[in-house]
Motif scaffolding. Structure first.
Motif, mmCIF file in Angstrom:
data_model
loop_
_atom_site.group_PDB
_atom_site.id
_atom_site.type_symbol
_atom_site.label_atom_id
_atom_site.label_comp_id
_atom_site.label_asym_id
_atom_site.label_seq_id
_atom_site.Cartn_x
_atom_site.Cartn_y
_atom_site.Cartn_z
ATOM 1 N N TYR A 17 0.703 -1.361 0.037
ATOM 2 C CA TYR A 17 0.019 -0.032 -0.249
ATOM 3 C C TYR A 17 0.926 1.293 -0.306
ATOM 4 O O TYR A 17 1.149 2.535 -0.391
ATOM 5 C CB TYR A 17 -0.845 0.357 1.453
ATOM 6 C CG TYR A 17 -1.770 -1.214 1.229
ATOM 7 C CD1 TYR A 17 -2.533 -2.011 -0.209
ATOM 8 C CD2 TYR A 17 -2.334 -1.541 2.497
ATOM 9 C CE1 TYR A 17 -3.349 -3.228 -0.017
ATOM 10 C CE2 TYR A 17 -3.341 -3.018 2.969
ATOM 11 C CZ TYR A 17 -3.779 -3.472 1.215
ATOM 12 O OH TYR A 17 -4.539 -4.027 1.330
ATOM 13 N N ASP A 20 1.884 1.491 -2.771
ATOM 14 C CA ASP A 20 0.935 1.855 -3.847
ATOM 15 C C ASP A 20 0.628 3.451 -3.838
ATOM 16 O O ASP A 20 0.571 3.726 -5.071
ATOM 17 C CB ASP A 20 -0.648 0.895 -4.301
ATOM 18 C CG ASP A 20 -1.049 1.096 -4.665
ATOM 19 O OD1 ASP A 20 -1.491 1.047 -6.483
ATOM 20 O OD2 ASP A 20 -2.334 1.570 -4.161
ATOM 21 N N ARG A 24 0.844 6.282 -6.929
ATOM 22 C CA ARG A 24 -0.768 7.250 -6.918
ATOM 23 C C ARG A 24 -0.747 8.581 -7.331
ATOM 24 O O ARG A 24 -0.866 9.455 -8.223
ATOM 25 C CB ARG A 24 -1.661 6.421 -6.350
ATOM 26 C CG ARG A 24 -2.205 4.952 -7.080
ATOM 27 C CD ARG A 24 -3.198 4.499 -5.558
ATOM 28 N NE ARG A 24 -4.364 5.265 -5.659
ATOM 29 C CZ ARG A 24 -5.427 4.978 -6.737
ATOM 30 N NH1 ARG A 24 -5.318 4.175 -7.344
ATOM 31 N NH2 ARG A 24 -6.708 5.863 -6.321
ATOM 32 N N VAL A 35 -4.338 4.538 -11.584
ATOM 33 C CA VAL A 35 -5.418 3.400 -11.847
ATOM 34 C C VAL A 35 -6.059 2.759 -10.428
ATOM 35 O O VAL A 35 -4.829 2.777 -9.339
ATOM 36 C CB VAL A 35 -4.388 1.445 -13.107
ATOM 37 C CG1 VAL A 35 -3.970 2.098 -14.069
ATOM 38 C CG2 VAL A 35 -2.728 1.666 -11.734
ATOM 39 N N SER A 36 -6.321 2.043 -10.481
ATOM 40 C CA SER A 36 -7.004 0.995 -9.010
ATOM 41 C C SER A 36 -5.525 0.540 -8.758
ATOM 42 O O SER A 36 -4.656 -0.653 -9.481
ATOM 43 C CB SER A 36 -8.315 0.650 -9.414
ATOM 44 O OG SER A 36 -8.350 -0.546 -9.709
ATOM 45 N N ARG A 37 -5.717 0.153 -8.275
ATOM 46 C CA ARG A 37 -4.955 -0.630 -7.118
ATOM 47 C C ARG A 37 -5.139 -2.556 -7.662
ATOM 48 O O ARG A 37 -4.124 -2.951 -8.003
ATOM 49 C CB ARG A 37 -4.845 -1.158 -5.398
ATOM 50 C CG ARG A 37 -4.262 -1.703 -4.792
ATOM 51 C CD ARG A 37 -4.270 -1.351 -3.334
ATOM 52 N NE ARG A 37 -3.269 -0.154 -3.390
ATOM 53 C CZ ARG A 37 -4.173 0.304 -1.531
ATOM 54 N NH1 ARG A 37 -4.602 -0.141 -0.918
ATOM 55 N NH2 ARG A 37 -3.174 2.032 -1.062
ATOM 56 N N GLN A 39 -6.125 -2.665 -10.601
ATOM 57 C CA GLN A 39 -5.778 -2.885 -12.575
ATOM 58 C C GLN A 39 -4.385 -2.609 -12.213
ATOM 59 O O GLN A 39 -3.484 -3.533 -12.997
ATOM 60 C CB GLN A 39 -6.072 -1.271 -12.628
ATOM 61 C CG GLN A 39 -7.670 -1.210 -12.960
ATOM 62 C CD GLN A 39 -8.169 -0.165 -13.626
ATOM 63 O OE1 GLN A 39 -7.627 1.167 -12.757
ATOM 64 N NE2 GLN A 39 -8.994 -0.183 -14.284
ATOM 65 N N MET A 70 -11.882 -5.209 -15.916
ATOM 66 C CA MET A 70 -10.486 -4.735 -15.743
ATOM 67 C C MET A 70 -9.990 -4.541 -17.015
ATOM 68 O O MET A 70 -9.802 -3.310 -17.484
ATOM 69 C CB MET A 70 -9.508 -5.122 -14.793
ATOM 70 C CG MET A 70 -10.605 -4.858 -13.393
ATOM 71 S SD MET A 70 -8.755 -5.218 -12.031
ATOM 72 C CE MET A 70 -8.933 -7.183 -12.190
ATOM 73 N N ASP A 73 -12.480 -1.465 -19.057
ATOM 74 C CA ASP A 73 -11.536 -0.168 -18.794
ATOM 75 C C ASP A 73 -9.875 0.319 -18.789
ATOM 76 O O ASP A 73 -9.872 1.823 -19.007
ATOM 77 C CB ASP A 73 -11.724 -0.199 -16.655
ATOM 78 C CG ASP A 73 -13.319 -0.547 -16.116
ATOM 79 O OD1 ASP A 73 -13.649 -0.098 -17.811
ATOM 80 O OD2 ASP A 73 -13.361 -0.916 -15.557
#
Length: 184
Positions: A17, A20, A24, A35-37, A39, A70, A73
């Motif tokens: 995290y 990440d 981000r 992107v999302s975690r 993704q 995913m 997207d």
């Protein structure tokens, strides 16, 4: 649960995290849409060379439908392309689009910078030990059962012939070494 009794898995997740969030925040600062975690985990597996959607689903422990959503997207965002598999007409392959490959390079540069920062924080000697431990081959994951057969026992032993021997290291991709991903 205090930190003295916490197993290593929650600590590893906290570390993921941390990386990440750093990634981000950097993407947002650069004007990119992060992107999302989930993704990000998908893209890492693609960067490691897994290109078949069904195997990506297996590696992430999710349904084919979740991966399909995913991928859809990510394709709509211009990060990946989905192409027919020349070896199997029923299957498709995932590859990075030109802009996705360029963005991936920036992502790996950012991860490298985050690792350098982490080395400053924890010390280069600890960073070397951490890297060495994560680079080691751990073997297939064992299956444990309570020694006395109860569901409450904390005394565990590895199971014998009941152990799952179907582990395929190719199905679980190792985390990427920080640096450029392999060329497709």
């Amino acid at each position: 649960m205090n930190s003295a009794t916490t197993t290593i898995l929650p600590k590893l997740l906290r570390a993921i995290y941390w990386f990440d969030e750093g990634l981000r925040q950097t993407q947002q600062r650069m004007g990119q849409t992060p992107v999302s975690r989930a993704q990000a985990m998908l893209l890492i597996n693609i960067a490691l060379g897994e290109r078949r959607p069904v195997r990506l689903a297996r590696a992430l422990g999710v349904t084919k439908q979740a991966v399909s959503l995913m991928l859809s997207d990510l394709q709509a965002a211009g990060r990946i392309s989905i192409v027919p598999d020349p070896a199997d007409a029923r299957a498709s392959l995932v590859e990075f689009s030109p802009s996705g490959a360029q963005e991936l390079g920036v992502i790996f540069d950012t991860l490298q910078a985050l690792e350098a920062h982490l080395a400053e924080v924890i010390g280069s000697d600890r960073m070397a030990v951490l890297r060495a431990a994560l680079d080691m081959e751990w073997g297939p994951p064992p299956t444990f059962v309570p020694a006395d057969g109860s569901s409450h026992s904390t005394s565990l032993e590895t199971s014998g012939s009941d152990a799952d021997t179907s582990f395929d290291p190719g199905e679980r991709r190792r985390p990427p070494r920080v640096g450029r991903p392999p060329k497709p």
